[in-house]
Design a protein around this motif. Sequence first.
Motif, PDB file in Angstrom:
ATOM      1  N   GLU A 131      -9.170   0.652   3.082  1.00  0.00           N
ATOM      2  CA  GLU A 131      -9.220   1.541   1.970  1.00  0.00           C
ATOM      3  C   GLU A 131     -10.558   1.595   1.330  1.00  0.00           C
ATOM      4  O   GLU A 131     -11.308   0.391   1.128  1.00  0.00           O
ATOM      5  CB  GLU A 131      -8.236   0.890   0.838  1.00  0.00           C
ATOM      6  CG  GLU A 131      -7.701   1.905  -0.299  1.00  0.00           C
ATOM      7  CD  GLU A 131      -6.563   1.213  -1.037  1.00  0.00           C
ATOM      8  OE1 GLU A 131      -5.712   0.534  -0.557  1.00  0.00           O
ATOM      9  OE2 GLU A 131      -6.216   1.877  -1.981  1.00  0.00           O
ATOM     10  N   VAL A 180      -9.008   1.212  -6.719  1.00  0.00           N
ATOM     11  CA  VAL A 180      -8.387   0.305  -5.779  1.00  0.00           C
ATOM     12  C   VAL A 180      -7.626  -0.917  -6.262  1.00  0.00           C
ATOM     13  O   VAL A 180      -6.511  -1.507  -5.680  1.00  0.00           O
ATOM     14  CB  VAL A 180      -9.633  -0.134  -4.893  1.00  0.00           C
ATOM     15  CG1 VAL A 180      -9.167  -1.193  -3.953  1.00  0.00           C
ATOM     16  CG2 VAL A 180     -10.202   1.089  -4.168  1.00  0.00           C
ATOM     17  N   ASP A 218      -4.367   0.634  -8.508  1.00  0.00           N
ATOM     18  CA  ASP A 218      -3.490   1.343  -7.774  1.00  0.00           C
ATOM     19  C   ASP A 218      -3.552   1.363  -6.294  1.00  0.00           C
ATOM     20  O   ASP A 218      -4.044   2.418  -5.492  1.00  0.00           O
ATOM     21  CB  ASP A 218      -3.696   3.097  -8.106  1.00  0.00           C
ATOM     22  CG  ASP A 218      -2.429   4.014  -7.820  1.00  0.00           C
ATOM     23  OD1 ASP A 218      -1.491   3.298  -7.215  1.00  0.00           O
ATOM     24  OD2 ASP A 218      -2.716   5.114  -7.806  1.00  0.00           O
ATOM     25  N   PRO A 219      -3.605   0.217  -5.738  1.00  0.00           N
ATOM     26  CA  PRO A 219      -3.916  -0.065  -4.150  1.00  0.00           C
ATOM     27  C   PRO A 219      -2.856   0.611  -3.353  1.00  0.00           C
ATOM     28  O   PRO A 219      -1.663   0.719  -3.578  1.00  0.00           O
ATOM     29  CB  PRO A 219      -3.922  -1.549  -4.116  1.00  0.00           C
ATOM     30  CG  PRO A 219      -2.896  -2.027  -5.171  1.00  0.00           C
ATOM     31  CD  PRO A 219      -3.239  -1.222  -6.379  1.00  0.00           C
ATOM     32  N   GLN A 220      -3.441   1.341  -2.393  1.00  0.00           N
ATOM     33  CA  GLN A 220      -2.606   2.344  -1.502  1.00  0.00           C
ATOM     34  C   GLN A 220      -1.876   1.445  -0.162  1.00  0.00           C
ATOM     35  O   GLN A 220      -0.932   1.525   0.147  1.00  0.00           O
ATOM     36  CB  GLN A 220      -3.220   3.576  -1.098  1.00  0.00           C
ATOM     37  CG  GLN A 220      -3.684   4.429  -2.272  1.00  0.00           C
ATOM     38  CD  GLN A 220      -2.800   4.964  -3.303  1.00  0.00           C
ATOM     39  OE1 GLN A 220      -1.836   5.554  -2.338  1.00  0.00           O
ATOM     40  NE2 GLN A 220      -2.777   4.734  -4.456  1.00  0.00           N
ATOM     41  N   HIS A 221      -3.039   0.749   0.195  1.00  0.00           N
ATOM     42  CA  HIS A 221      -2.751   0.211   1.893  1.00  0.00           C
ATOM     43  C   HIS A 221      -1.981  -1.085   1.538  1.00  0.00           C
ATOM     44  O   HIS A 221      -2.229  -1.936   0.719  1.00  0.00           O
ATOM     45  CB  HIS A 221      -4.265  -0.071   2.350  1.00  0.00           C
ATOM     46  CG  HIS A 221      -4.022  -0.531   3.542  1.00  0.00           C
ATOM     47  ND1 HIS A 221      -4.057  -1.982   4.068  1.00  0.00           N
ATOM     48  CD2 HIS A 221      -3.935   0.187   4.828  1.00  0.00           C
ATOM     49  CE1 HIS A 221      -3.950  -1.816   5.266  1.00  0.00           C
ATOM     50  NE2 HIS A 221      -3.943  -0.685   6.105  1.00  0.00           N
ATOM     51  N   PRO A 222      -1.278  -1.423   2.602  1.00  0.00           N
ATOM     52  CA  PRO A 222      -0.390  -2.884   2.163  1.00  0.00           C
ATOM     53  C   PRO A 222      -1.453  -4.023   2.374  1.00  0.00           C
ATOM     54  O   PRO A 222      -1.051  -4.702   1.442  1.00  0.00           O
ATOM     55  CB  PRO A 222       0.481  -2.800   3.567  1.00  0.00           C
ATOM     56  CG  PRO A 222       0.412  -1.381   3.998  1.00  0.00           C
ATOM     57  CD  PRO A 222      -0.709  -0.659   3.622  1.00  0.00           C
ATOM     58  N   GLN A 246      -2.837  -4.293  -1.318  1.00  0.00           N
ATOM     59  CA  GLN A 246      -1.791  -4.533  -2.339  1.00  0.00           C
ATOM     60  C   GLN A 246      -1.600  -6.004  -2.145  1.00  0.00           C
ATOM     61  O   GLN A 246      -1.450  -6.676  -3.167  1.00  0.00           O
ATOM     62  CB  GLN A 246      -0.387  -3.816  -1.959  1.00  0.00           C
ATOM     63  CG  GLN A 246      -0.440  -2.174  -2.246  1.00  0.00           C
ATOM     64  CD  GLN A 246       0.879  -1.686  -1.997  1.00  0.00           C
ATOM     65  OE1 GLN A 246       1.650  -2.194  -1.700  1.00  0.00           O
ATOM     66  NE2 GLN A 246       0.906  -0.447  -2.595  1.00  0.00           N
TER      67      GLN A 246
END
Lengths: 262, 260
Positions: free
Chosen positions: B234, B241, B244-248, B251
């Motif tokens: 990411e 980042v 609002d983290p997108q990748h598992p 997160q």
Amino acid sequence: MNAITSLVNATPVLAIERVAKRFTMHHQHGAVLQVFDRVDLQVDAGECVVLDGPSGMGKSTLLKLIYANYRASSGDIWVKQLDGQRVNLSTADPRALVALRRHTIGYVSQFLRVIPRVSTLDVVAEPLAEDAGGNLAAREDAREKAGQWLARLRIPERLWSLPPATFSGGEQQRVNIARSLIKPRPLLLLDEPTASLDAANTRTVIQLILEARSNGAAVLGIFHDPAVADAVATRRVPVAAFRAVSPDQLASPHQPTQGVLA
Amino acid sequence: MSVHPSPLLRVRGVSKRFGQLLAVQEASFDLWPGEVLAIVGESGSGKTTLLNALAARLQPDGGEVHFLGRDGQLQNVHTMSQAQQRLLARTDWGFVTQHAADGLRMDVSAGANVCERLMGLGQRHYGELRSQAQAWLRRVEIDPIRIDDAPRTFSGGMRQRLQIARNLVTQPRLVFMDEPTSGLDVSVQARLLDLLRQLTREMQLAVVIVTHDLAVARLLAHRMVVMQGGRVVETGLTDQVLDDPQHPYTQLLVSSVLQP
């Protein structure tokens, strides 16, 4: 109607088109929180749009999307820069976003993120000092302006040389407001800027918002205090309109809770 | 605002393998003048390997890294001569290591540590060198009275600040940092972070900083690259980042710290 107004007026400062936002929580069994199904919203120069709705409806989330703090799941967010160029936050690269925040979008968040060891005066002066670069006179000018802002927001001068870390909630909020407004920007996002202020300071902040408006800023804000909202708003928008579900379904367990969206 | 038509550092498809282990897989990004980029990820994610490949301390197996020279030309840092690499490393680049002892000469004076790069560039005037050293010690908040003491006698935080002065004395345009604040206690860390933040802004430094500490990234970096198992999973604005983290994996990383 929209087509006609955009022909008559210049392009809006902010144009949100078909924006959806959902949070996918990969470690909560992939739970999906759908916050917005479709946001369409325009804000023109000189307008102050107040977002209405109960907590947990995503009002702060919408401001964070426009500040590019959150990323839209789909749709476009167009922001007009001072030079008239429009930038789409959904496709802009990080460098363009940093430039937008510096010159175009001002954001008063609910809490001041404190930088250790930096004096209050310098915290407030920073947006102008950044532009001053190596120009010492311009840097001094920035600090002088910061003092004027702090004085106007009733932060006693004996506190100016201290870092704001130990200040009260209301003092920190006023430092945050001064820091965010010291440099005039075409788009202003306000997330409960008067939440912990007394009556006198609330009046000052209302005055500042009205001044920003009459200087041509487009303002989008959230206000917990209806009197403040009434004083500054040119238009009210209920955020519930941006969700497919009706408000009476909100109690169902599949809907986001206040804590998640705060 | 000045317009930079080209990034300072252009990274394309950089990969590095150690035997069977793919330490870095196809890393690509641009770094622009004045930008601070953090590379985060847990130990073993390949972030230091990537940093070393960027700084030409390590030859990658694939991909290219170009640096924008003062002549305005992009140069491939891995195909230039070793002499050119050395010149870059002691003029336009800096490298701040996690352990100050790796980046300093522990037995020569603080002043000589600061001046080594200047002397390497041919400066010989003792009085001028000494006054530059004093100015830099002051700038990194070391009492100039310590100019003749060896860093061996310095505390951890002072050593790290001395290492920074030693690197910045030639006004580099790009500084690589490998966990510069780890191993320091919290108050010392805060002071160093604030100093780094100030210096990068004042000098308009571009920085690539490797850290496992998300709070460090939040405070210093404009942008972030998240690595897991050698891959960049990411990228984005630092607060994007983190908030609002997108990748598992991101997160997991964000939810594992108390207050990033």
